[in-house]
Write an enzyme that holds these catalytic residues in place. Structure first.
Site, mmCIF file in Angstrom:
data_model
loop_
_atom_site.group_PDB
_atom_site.id
_atom_site.type_symbol
_atom_site.label_atom_id
_atom_site.label_comp_id
_atom_site.label_asym_id
_atom_site.label_seq_id
_atom_site.Cartn_x
_atom_site.Cartn_y
_atom_site.Cartn_z
ATOM 1 N N HIS A 85 0.817 -1.089 0.014
ATOM 2 C CA HIS A 85 -0.098 -0.012 0.074
ATOM 3 C C HIS A 85 1.003 1.237 -0.120
ATOM 4 C CE1 HIS A 85 -3.683 2.588 1.256
ATOM 5 N NE2 HIS A 85 -2.396 3.279 1.584
ATOM 6 N N GLU A 86 1.800 1.214 0.915
ATOM 7 C CA GLU A 86 2.918 2.560 1.180
ATOM 8 C C GLU A 86 3.803 2.546 0.029
ATOM 9 O OE1 GLU A 86 2.214 4.753 2.895
ATOM 10 O OE2 GLU A 86 0.741 3.600 4.354
ATOM 11 N N HIS A 97 1.898 4.614 -2.853
ATOM 12 C CA HIS A 97 2.134 5.922 -2.552
ATOM 13 C C HIS A 97 3.609 6.529 -2.990
ATOM 14 C CE1 HIS A 97 -1.770 6.602 -0.584
ATOM 15 N NE2 HIS A 97 -1.376 5.855 0.422
#
Length: 518
Positions: free
Chosen positions: A24-25, A28
Site C-alpha cells: 500500500h505504501e 504511494h
C-alpha cells in the site's frame, strides 16, 4: 502442537497484513518519487523502529506495531503565507513557489480492519496550481500582483495548526519547495493518494483469483453421493418431532431414486434427453419435470445404463440465492413445489469458471462497501455485545485481534485439509485488502479518501476562480481541517478499543463462522 500451530497462524496473518501495508505504501511512494516529491520516510508499522536503513534521501524501516504504515512527504500542509496570497492577474508566468514547505504522512492503518494515520503527524495538503493549467506555479516574479487575504481573528486550534506547520518544515531544504506535495498538480496528487488503496484492491483481486481460479471451489457434480430413501413434504416434516425429521416413518413416500435403484458412484449423463454436464443443469431439468416419467441415462462402473424414473412433485423449503431460508411474515418457512429425484451430489473442488470471476469480485467489493455504509449500526451492535445486552453475531464486525484469532484456529484445526486451510487464509487476507481499499476511500481525513477529496476541492475552487476572472489563488489551508481530523482519529481509536475488548472477551470462533454459514 496445536498451540504452536495456532501461533504460526497468527504469525502468518501478521506477515500477510504487513506485506499488504508495505505494498500500500509502495503504491504511494512510487508515483510520488516519479513526480519528483521528496519522500523522507517509508515505514511499515508504528511505534519504535526495529530496523531501518537509508537509501538516498529516504529512510526505509520496520516499526514494532504492524498495524499500519506511512510515507513522509514534505508539503502535505501548504505554508500559511502561501494560503493567504492571491494573484489579481488572470494569467501569470510559471515559476516556483518560494514558500516554505511542510511535511506530512500518508498512512494505511489496519488496526481492526480499518485505516488511520498517526495523529501526531501532519496529514493533509493542498496544491497552489490552477486547475486549468495544472503545471503552473505562482511565480516569484508575480509578487507585485499578490496581495494577502484578510487576516482573521485567532481561533481554537490555531496554535496546534501553527505547531504542525512548523514541525513539518524541518526536512525541507531551501530551494526544494518545488518538491513538496502541495506543489504537485491536482491530477498528480490524485494519483499519489489513490495509488495506495488501488494497490490493495488489485492485491485483493489477485488473491481471489488464486483462491477461486487456482485452488477452486467445492462444486456439486453429476455423480451420486447419497440416495434419499423417502420424500416428506416440508410442511409435514416441520410438524414432526426433531428426532423424526430426518428419518423415514411407515407410510412415507419412497423417492424415485430409491425405487429406481440408484447407487452412490453413479454418474448421471442426461435426463429426459437433456445432457447434464453439471449439477445445476441436472437439478434444473428434474425440477421442470415434476409429475412426469423421464428417461435417465447414467454410467455405473464404466457401463452406460438407462432407466425410466417417475419424477415426483415435492414440497421443500424455499431459499434465496445465498441458500438462506425464506420465511413468511408470520415467521413460518416458505415452501416451493418442484420435481424431486432424491439424490445428493458428490462435491469436488473445481476452478471457478472465468466468466463467473468478475461477478464474484463485484459481489465481494459491493459487500465490503455495504458493510462500511452500515458500520455505525454494526458498532452499535458491538457496543451491545460488550455490555452483555446482545450475543455476538458470527457474521458481524470483527477486529484485528479477532481476525488473528481466527487465522490461528484455521492453521491449528484438525477438521480441515491443508488446501482448505490455505484457501480460508487467502480468503481472509483478500477480504482485508478489499476492506482496506474501501475504507481508505471514505472522504474524510486522515484517510486517503480525505486527501483525494481535498485535492478535488482544490481543483474545483481554482477553476471557479478562473471562470470568475479572479486569477490564480493560493492553496486551500488544509490545516483548518485538523479539528475534524482529530475527531475522526478519536472515533477510530474508540472503535479499535471496543473491537479489541469484544474480540478478547467474546471472541468469534471458527466453528461459529462455519455454523452460521450452514
Amino acid at each position: 502442537m496445536t498451540v504452536v500451530l495456532f501461533i504460526v497462524g497468527i504469525i502468518l496473518f501478521l506477515l500477510g497484513i504487513s506485506i499488504s501495508i508495505a505494498l500500500h505504501e509502495l503504491g504511494h511512494l512510487t508515483p510520488a518519487k516519479r513526480f519528483g516529491v521528496k519522500v523522507t520516510h517509508y515505514m511499515v508499522g508504528f511505534g519504535p523502529t526495529l530496523f531501518s536503513f537509508k537509501r538516498g534521501e529516504t529512510e526505509y524501516g520496520i516499526k514494532a506495531l504492524p498495524l499500519g504504515g506511512f510515507i513522509a512527504m514534505p508539503g502535505m500542509y501548504p505554508p500559511l503565507d502561501a494560503t493567504k496570497q492571491r494573484a489579481e492577474a488572470p494569467a501569470l508566468q510559471s515559476g516556483t513557489a518560494g514558500q516554505s514547505a511542510t511535511q506530512g504522512q500518508s498512512a494505511a492503518d489496519l488496526g481492526d480492519a480499518t485505516a488511520a494515520h498517526d495523529a501526531t503527524a501532519p496529514i493533509d495538503g493542498a496544491t497552489p496550481h490552477d486547475a486549468t493549467a495544472p503545471g503552473d506555479h505562482l511565480g516569484a516574479g508575480d509578487e507585485a500582483n499578490l496581495r494577502p487575504r484578510t487576516k482573521r481573528k485567532g481561533r481554537l486550534f490555531e496554535n496546534t495548526m501553527a505547531d504542525a506547520r512548523e514541525m513539518s518544515n524541518d526536512e525541507i531544504e531551501p530551494g526544494e519547495e518545488h518538491r513538496t506535495f502541495y506543489a504537485l498538480s491536482v491530477p498528480k496528487r490524485l494519483v499519489v493518494m489513490f495509488a495506495g488503496p488501488f494497490v490493495n484492491l488489485v492485491l485483493g483481486i489477485v488473491i481471489m483469483a488464486i483462491s477461486l481460479l487456482g485452488i477452486g471451489v467445492m462444486t456439486p457434480t453429476t455423480t451420486v453421493q447419497t440416495v434419499v430413501e423417502c420424500a416428506v413434504p416440508a410442511s409435514e416434516a416441520n410438524q414432526r418431532p426433531a428426532a423424526d425429521r430426518n428419518a423415514c416413518l411407515p407410510g412415507d413416500q419412497l423417492t424415485p431414486a430409491w425405487e429406481a435403484g440408484f447407487e452412490p458412484g453413479d454418474r448421471i449423463t442426461s435426463v429426459a434427453g437433456v445432457e447434464t454436464e453439471n449439477w445445476d443443469e441436472l437439478s434444473s431439468v428434474i425440477k421442470d419435470h415434476a409429475g412426469e416419467s423421464v428417461e435417465v441415462d447414467f454410467v455405473r462402473d464404466g457401463a452406460a445404463q438407462t432407466v425410466s424414473v417417475p419424477i415426483i412433485a415435492h414440497e421443500r423449503p424455499r431459499v434465496d440465492d445465498r441458500g438462506n431460508l425464506m420465511t413468511n411474515p408470520d415467521g413460518t418457512p416458505q415452501t416451493v413445489t418442484e420435481g424431486f429425484l432424491g439424490i445428493g451430489p458428490v462435491q469436488e473442488r473445481q476452478p471457478l469458471p472465468l466468466s463467473e470471476f468478475p461477478g464474484a469480485v463485484w459481489d465481494q467489493v459491493t459487500g465490503v462497501f455495504t458493510a462500511i455504509v452500515t458500520l455505525p449500526v454494526k458498532l452499535v451492535d458491538i457496543a451491545q455485545v460488550a455490555t452483555g445486552a446482545k450475543e455476538r453475531d458470527p457474521e458481524g464486525l470483527v477486529g484485528m485481534v479477532g481476525v488473528g484469532r481466527v487465522a490461528g484456529e484455521i492453521v491449528s484445526t484438525d477438521d480441515l485439509q491443508v488446501v482448505e486451510k490455505a484457501q480460508l487464509g487467502l480468503g481472509v487476507l483478500g477480504s482485508l485488502n478489499i476492506f482496506l481499499f474501501a475504507f481508505n476511500m471514505i472522504p474524510l481525513l486522515p484517510l486517503d479518501g480525505g486527501h483525494i477529496a481535498v485535492a478535488l476541492y482544490e481543483g474545483a475552487r481554482r477553476r471557479i476562480n478562473r471562470w470568475r476572472g479572479r486569477g490564480k489563488i493560493g492553496p486551500f489551508d488544509t490545516a483548518k481541517l485538523l479539528p475534524l481530523t482529530y475527531v475522526v482519529i478519536g472515533l477510530m481509536l474508540c472503535m479499535t478499543a471496543l473491537l479489541v475488548y469484544v474480540d478478547l472477551v467474546k471472541p468469534i470462533t471458527l466453528d461459529a463462522i462455519f455454523n452460521s454459514a450452514r
